[in-house]
Write an enzyme that holds these catalytic residues in place. Structure first.
Site, short mmCIF file in Angstrom:
data_model
loop_
_atom_site.label_atom_id
_atom_site.label_comp_id
_atom_site.label_asym_id
_atom_site.label_seq_id
_atom_site.Cartn_x
_atom_site.Cartn_y
_atom_site.Cartn_z
CE LYS A 286 -47.76 -4.95 17.41
NZ LYS A 286 -46.36 -5.15 17.02
CG ASP A 297 -47.48 1.66 17.99
OD1 ASP A 297 -46.30 1.91 18.27
OD2 ASP A 297 -47.83 1.08 16.95
NE ARG A 360 -41.28 -0.07 8.94
CZ ARG A 360 -40.37 -1.00 9.19
NH1 ARG A 360 -39.60 -1.47 8.22
NH2 ARG A 360 -40.22 -1.48 10.41
N1 BES Z 1 -45.42 -0.61 17.33
C1 BES Z 1 -44.53 -1.64 16.93
C2 BES Z 1 -43.14 -1.54 17.60
C3 BES Z 1 -43.10 -1.69 19.08
C4 BES Z 1 -42.67 -2.87 19.64
C5 BES Z 1 -43.38 -0.63 19.92
C6 BES Z 1 -42.59 -3.00 21.01
C7 BES Z 1 -43.31 -0.76 21.29
C8 BES Z 1 -42.89 -1.94 21.84
C9 BES Z 1 -44.33 -1.58 15.41
O1 BES Z 1 -45.39 -1.10 14.68
C10 BES Z 1 -44.07 -2.96 14.93
O2 BES Z 1 -44.93 -3.78 15.05
N2 BES Z 1 -42.89 -3.18 14.37
C11 BES Z 1 -42.51 -4.45 13.86
C12 BES Z 1 -41.86 -4.23 12.51
C13 BES Z 1 -41.60 -5.50 11.74
C14 BES Z 1 -42.90 -6.14 11.32
C15 BES Z 1 -40.76 -5.17 10.52
C16 BES Z 1 -41.53 -5.07 14.85
O3 BES Z 1 -40.73 -4.35 15.42
O4 BES Z 1 -41.63 -6.28 15.05
ZN ZN Z 2 -46.65 0.15 15.66
MN MN Z 3 -46.83 -2.60 14.22
#
Ligand code: BES
Ligand code: ZN
Ligand code: MN
Length: 512
Positions: A286, A297, A360
């Site tokens: 990220k 998380d 997931r």
């Molecule tokens: N933990 C994140 C989602 C998240 C985003 C939680 C903002 C709380 C606040 C999750 O693991 C993630 O990174 N999801 C990605 C998925 C994508 C790579 C398909 C996302 O939502 O960008």
């Molecule tokens: Zn996550």
């Molecule tokens: Mn993630």
């Protein structure tokens, strides 16, 4: 935590450091809410006009502090806004009471004892006020110095400590329903506040192993069986999803099973929580600006943990099994790469296209494992996608399900307990976006509708014929704005009240 008592004293006779009254928004200005009659009398019946002069309107979230007139046994009166005056013969919405009590409790930091004289018509109202006050008084100061001032009202950094004691006026201490309401509010809010502590604990301290230890200790205290699968057991068991996410970290993953059983239970509910103690994104790292709050998380796992312990403390007549899928998602030489294929616990293979879609993967394994016991329903809770935050904002969680009636029930239950949620679909045409040339499925699909894509991925790991719902709490789990009502900055404890009410409804035989 803040103590709660039900008091028979009148608002004019109880000794306290502050007295909280309700003020509603009427057509012609602020209206003093029921419960505050004696206080109004001490103001010569002019409390509403005094508030009006001070600019108070009765709007939700509004707090007005007044010096108390003689005739009251408190130095200050705090008038909290309840929102619109209810229609004739209607009560104040319980969520308005909960939020007003929370707003009052937040302004009362540094105070020892406050009496709450908000409108109470039934035990549900007393319960909501107690919940709001006990949740609003929450503070996370474990990392803010230990030295306290002489009066014991401030922490080591000079910040005021939470309100110490709440006396609820207008509740009936000898009435069974009111006593039960107070006990339920105490148990529930203690567990919500414990979940908030876990969420707020920095990720260098709350590793998967540390979380598992907290769950083990709480299980012992509350008659819950706790089993922990460590990295060796996970390897032996073939939990490729959890291991694949955790393998880049120095802090190895865990799968924790919490089993609460009740002798009169007719149904079994399985709860599955995403417990990523820190989500850096892994090799699909990220960018800065998107990782500072990723200690949150594990909020799904915290919610599941809290709900199981609360169910045990409340003695709900249902069996509840909680599964905490705990891992830290880090980049390193041993981390899963984009392009790797993992073999999940179910036997399905997953091509990891993006290591940041890790939730997931851990949930897939836990859902398959939970399905083996053939529970009456499975509910998973996860901070799963940014897409759900885009869709529903910061305060509302999305509900997806393989059963429309179950999804509706959860939505209605959430509404009843004052949690904002919205039903979301699982459109089958989005499945093909996750087709992989190499494996059975990829962990990413189309970008549009990303929250639903994630839901469709999870669905593949739920046992055939099992009723399942997925709560994506990525929006409301962690609050970054200014506190409001009973919601503090940081971990909120999202979905816990919904899960506990779902357990109660299941015990009552109200569901399927
Ligand atoms: N933990 C994140 C989602 C998240 C985003 C939680 C903002 C709380 C606040 C999750 O693991 C993630 O990174 N999801 C990605 C998925 C994508 C790579 C398909 C996302 O939502 O960008
Ligand atoms: Zn996550
Ligand atoms: Mn993630």
């Amino acid at each position: 935590m803040t103590a709660l008592t039900l008091s028979t004293a009148g608002a004019a006779t109880l000794r306290a450091d502050a007295l909280v009254v309700g003020v509603a928004k009427g057509a012609k200005g602020p209206v003093v809410a029921p419960g505050a009659e004696a206080v109004d009398k001490a103001f010569d019946g002019k409390l509403a006009s005094v508030l009006d002069t001070l600019g108070a309107t009765g709007a939700e979230g509004e707090v007005t502090k007044l010096p108390a007139p003689s005739g009251l046994k408190v130095p200050v009166v705090i008038a909290v806004g309840l929102g619109p005056v209810p229609e004739k013969d209607e009560a104040y919405p319980t969520e308005s009471l909960r939020r007003a009590a929370g707003s009052a409790a937040r302004t009362l930091t540094g105070t020892k004892k406050a009496a709450f004289a908000l409108p109470i018509e039934a035990s549900e109202d007393a319960e909501a006020i107690a919940e709001g006050a006990l949740l609003g008084a929450y503070a996370f100061n474990a990392y803010r110095g230990v030295e306290k001032d002489a009066k014991n009202t401030k922490d080591g950094n000079g910040a005021k400590l939470p309100l110490a004691e709440v006396a609820l006026l207008g509740a009936k201490p000898r009435d069974k329903a009111y006593k039960a309401a107070a006990e339920r509010a105490i148990a529930l809010t203690e567990e919500i506040n414990r979940a908030r502590d876990l969420i707020n604990t920095p990720p260098n301290d709350l590793t998967p192993e540390a979380f598992a230890a907290v769950a083990t200790a709480a299980g012992k205290e509350n008659g819950i069986k706790v089993q922990v699968l460590d990295e060796k057991a996970l390897l032996k068991g073939g939990f490729g999803g959890i291991l694949g996410v955790g393998q880049g970290s120095q802090n190895p993953p865990r799968l924790v099973k919490l089993t609460y059983t009740h002798s009169k239970a007719a149904k079994t509910l399985a709860l599955v929580g995403k417990g990523i103690t820190y989500d850096s994104g892994g090799i699909s790292l990220k960018p800065a600006g998107h990782n500072e709050t990723m200690k949150c998380d594990m909020s799904g796992a915290a919610a599941v943990f809290a709900a199981v312990v609360a169910a045990a403390r409340l003695g709900i007549a249902v069996n509840v099994t909680g599964w905490l899928a705990l891992a830290e998602n880090m980049p390193s030489g041993s981390a899963t790469r984009p392009g790797d294929v993992l073999r999940m616990y179910s036997g399905k293979t997953v091509e990891v296209l993006n290591t940041d879609a890790e939730g997931r993967l851990v949930l897939g394994d836990a859902l398959t494992k939970a399905s083996e016991e053939n529970p009456d329903a499975i509910v998973d809770v996860a901070t799963l996608t940014g897409a759900m935050v885009m869709a529903l904002g910061n305060r509302t969680f999305g509900i997806m399900s393989n059963d429309d009636a179950f999804r509706t029930s959860i939505h209605e239950i959430a509404e009843e307990v004052g949690e904002q949620s919205w039903p979301m679909p699982l459109p089958s045409e989005l499945r093909k976006g996750m087709d992989s040339p190499t494996a059975d499925i990829a962990n990413m699909g189309e970008r549009m509708g990303g929250g639903l894509v994630a839901g469709l991925f999870l669905k593949e790991f739920v046992g055939d014929g099992i009723t399942w719902a997925h709560l994506d709490i990525a929006g409301p789990a962690f609050h970054e704005g200014a506190p409001f009502g009973y919601t503090p900055k940081g971990g909120t404890g999202s979905a816990i009240r919904t899960l506990v009410k779902l357990a109660e409804r299941t015990a009552d035989g109200d569901l399927g």
